[in-house]
Design a protein around this motif. Structure first.
Motif, mmCIF file in Angstrom:
data_model
loop_
_atom_site.group_PDB
_atom_site.id
_atom_site.type_symbol
_atom_site.label_atom_id
_atom_site.label_comp_id
_atom_site.label_asym_id
_atom_site.label_seq_id
_atom_site.Cartn_x
_atom_site.Cartn_y
_atom_site.Cartn_z
ATOM 1 N N UNK A 224 -4.491 10.024 -8.670
ATOM 2 C CA UNK A 224 -4.757 8.703 -9.233
ATOM 3 C C UNK A 224 -4.011 7.618 -8.459
ATOM 4 N N UNK A 225 -2.768 7.904 -8.094
ATOM 5 C CA UNK A 225 -1.979 6.929 -7.344
ATOM 6 C C UNK A 225 -2.587 6.682 -5.966
ATOM 7 N N UNK A 226 -2.907 7.765 -5.258
ATOM 8 C CA UNK A 226 -3.470 7.631 -3.910
ATOM 9 C C UNK A 226 -4.804 6.907 -3.939
ATOM 10 N N UNK A 227 -5.644 7.226 -4.921
ATOM 11 C CA UNK A 227 -6.950 6.573 -5.012
ATOM 12 C C UNK A 227 -6.792 5.089 -5.324
ATOM 13 N N UNK A 228 -5.846 4.746 -6.176
ATOM 14 C CA UNK A 228 -5.640 3.329 -6.494
ATOM 15 C C UNK A 228 -5.203 2.553 -5.255
ATOM 16 N N UNK B 32 0.824 -1.199 0.000
ATOM 17 C CA UNK B 32 0.000 0.000 0.000
ATOM 18 C C UNK B 32 0.858 1.249 0.000
ATOM 19 N N UNK B 33 0.268 2.348 0.426
ATOM 20 C CA UNK B 33 0.992 3.616 0.447
ATOM 21 C C UNK B 33 0.309 4.573 1.417
ATOM 22 N N UNK B 34 1.112 5.381 2.101
ATOM 23 C CA UNK B 34 0.542 6.383 3.001
ATOM 24 C C UNK B 34 -0.188 7.473 2.227
ATOM 25 N N UNK B 35 0.010 7.529 0.894
ATOM 26 C CA UNK B 35 -0.775 8.491 0.107
ATOM 27 C C UNK B 35 -2.264 8.191 0.209
ATOM 28 N N UNK C 93 -11.731 5.225 -12.029
ATOM 29 C CA UNK C 93 -10.716 5.469 -13.059
ATOM 30 C C UNK C 93 -10.464 6.953 -13.303
ATOM 31 N N UNK C 94 -11.066 7.795 -12.471
ATOM 32 C CA UNK C 94 -10.825 9.241 -12.517
ATOM 33 C C UNK C 94 -10.955 9.812 -13.931
ATOM 34 N N UNK C 95 -12.104 9.591 -14.501
ATOM 35 C CA UNK C 95 -12.377 10.235 -15.789
ATOM 36 C C UNK C 95 -12.575 11.729 -15.617
ATOM 37 N N UNK C 96 -12.836 12.127 -14.379
ATOM 38 C CA UNK C 96 -12.963 13.551 -14.040
ATOM 39 C C UNK C 96 -11.892 13.899 -13.009
ATOM 40 N N UNK C 97 -11.170 14.964 -13.236
ATOM 41 C CA UNK C 97 -10.227 15.482 -12.240
ATOM 42 C C UNK C 97 -8.984 14.627 -12.044
ATOM 43 N N UNK C 98 -8.479 14.003 -13.108
ATOM 44 C CA UNK C 98 -7.289 13.152 -12.966
ATOM 45 C C UNK C 98 -6.053 14.000 -12.678
ATOM 46 N N UNK C 99 -5.298 13.600 -11.666
ATOM 47 C CA UNK C 99 -3.965 14.125 -11.404
ATOM 48 C C UNK C 99 -3.087 12.945 -11.014
ATOM 49 N N UNK D 224 -6.674 10.189 1.052
ATOM 50 C CA UNK D 224 -7.295 10.170 -0.268
ATOM 51 C C UNK D 224 -8.819 10.110 -0.159
ATOM 52 N N UNK D 225 -9.482 10.643 -1.165
ATOM 53 C CA UNK D 225 -10.918 10.472 -1.307
ATOM 54 C C UNK D 225 -11.165 9.395 -2.361
#
Length: 279
Positions: free
Chosen positions: A163-167, A138-141, A153-159, A145-146
């Motif tokens: 994206x990494x934190x959400x995954x 995992x990751x502390x990111x 898949x963050x079709x809206x608001x991808x950064x 995260x929300x």
């Protein structure tokens, strides 16, 4: 195959934390099964593992492809009767939003969907070992995260960092669901934040890579240090029967509050199952 031989699957084992994990498992007496994209890098890791007294099984697969991930799992099942450990360590941090040939956002595909597909397929072998262990990197990111189950898949608001934190949050939430489902079936599932580790994960170019190479990497742990808690979760008798935890420095810690919401976890799992399909 020797009688009583124990096996461990490791993804992302050709460098960094994954390579150190594979070596640690080999030194503990398990025969590593390495899944990776590059045959040359797999072969290089195999040389190091052979020096640790084990002959690894090498499986070439691109884990951005769910079809190739499922095929790799089938190859594992064809070769081993039971699996003691699965370490899903492969991951990426992509500088731009791209999609795989199967139409999935690439960061989510590699960091979450592929581990889901691989774990789901290997559950019978993990159960057959008597008490199999799944360890997810995992990751502390993910801690802040929300997540939107309707837009994993963050079709809206991808950064990139979002994206990494959400995954990684999706990975954690589904791991907790899987741990509950498998608790009475002989499989333990835990997620490990390895710490800030000096690996080649950050290859974004530009300011992000410059900051990593010249500032953050000086404070980072070595891959061997980063592998410590993953190996502890995979091997320690203290973790026999311990499942559904988020670990830092060998100890369970509270995850993102969203991961403690059963309803939201169930929605993330359902979304993951839809995206993974029958792969």
């Amino acid at each position: 195959m020797r009688e009583g031989e124990r096996f461990a699957v490791v993804t992302g084992a050709t460098s960094g934390i994954g390579r150190s994990v594979a070596l640690g498992l080999a030194r503990a007496g398990l025969r590593p099964i390495l899944i990776g994209r590059s045959r040359e890098r797999l072969a290089n890791t195999a040389v190091a593992i052979a020096a640790a007294g084990q002959s690894p099984i090498l499986i070439r697969a691109d884990l951005s492809s769910l079809r190739e991930t499922a095929a790799a799992a089938a190859e594992v099942l064809d070769q081993v009767p039971a699996l003691d450990v699965l370490v899903n360590n492969a991951g990426i941090l992509s500088p731009r939003r791209t999609e795989t040939d199967e139409g999935h956002e690439t960061t989510l595909a590699v960091n979450h969907l592929a581990p889901f597909v691989l774990t789901r397929a290997l559950l019978p072998a993990l159960r057959a070992s008597g008490r199999g262990r799944v360890v997810q990197t995992g990751s502390s990111t993910s801690d802040q995260a929300s997540i939107d189950p309707d837009d994993l898949e963050l079709r809206r608001g991808w950064r990139m960092t979002r994206a990494y934190a959400r995954s990684k949050l999706a990975l954690l939430m589904v791991a907790i669901e899987l741990a509950a489902a498998e608790r009475d079936r002989g499989v333990d599932v835990n997620v490990v934040h390895p710490g800030l580790v000096a690996t080649d994960l950050v290859r974004a170019g530009g300011i992000d890579q410059w900051v990593w190479r010249h500032i953050l990497s000086r404070m980072a742990l070595s891959p061997e240090q980063g592998a410590d808690t993953l190996l502890h979760a995979a091997l320690s008798p203290d973790f026999a029967g311990i499942s559904g935890c988020y670990l830092k420095k060998r100890a369970p810690v509270l995850p993102n509050r969203r991961a403690l919401d059963p309803g939201l976890r169930a929605r993330v799992l359902a979304a993951t199952e839809r995206l993974a399909g029958a792969a």
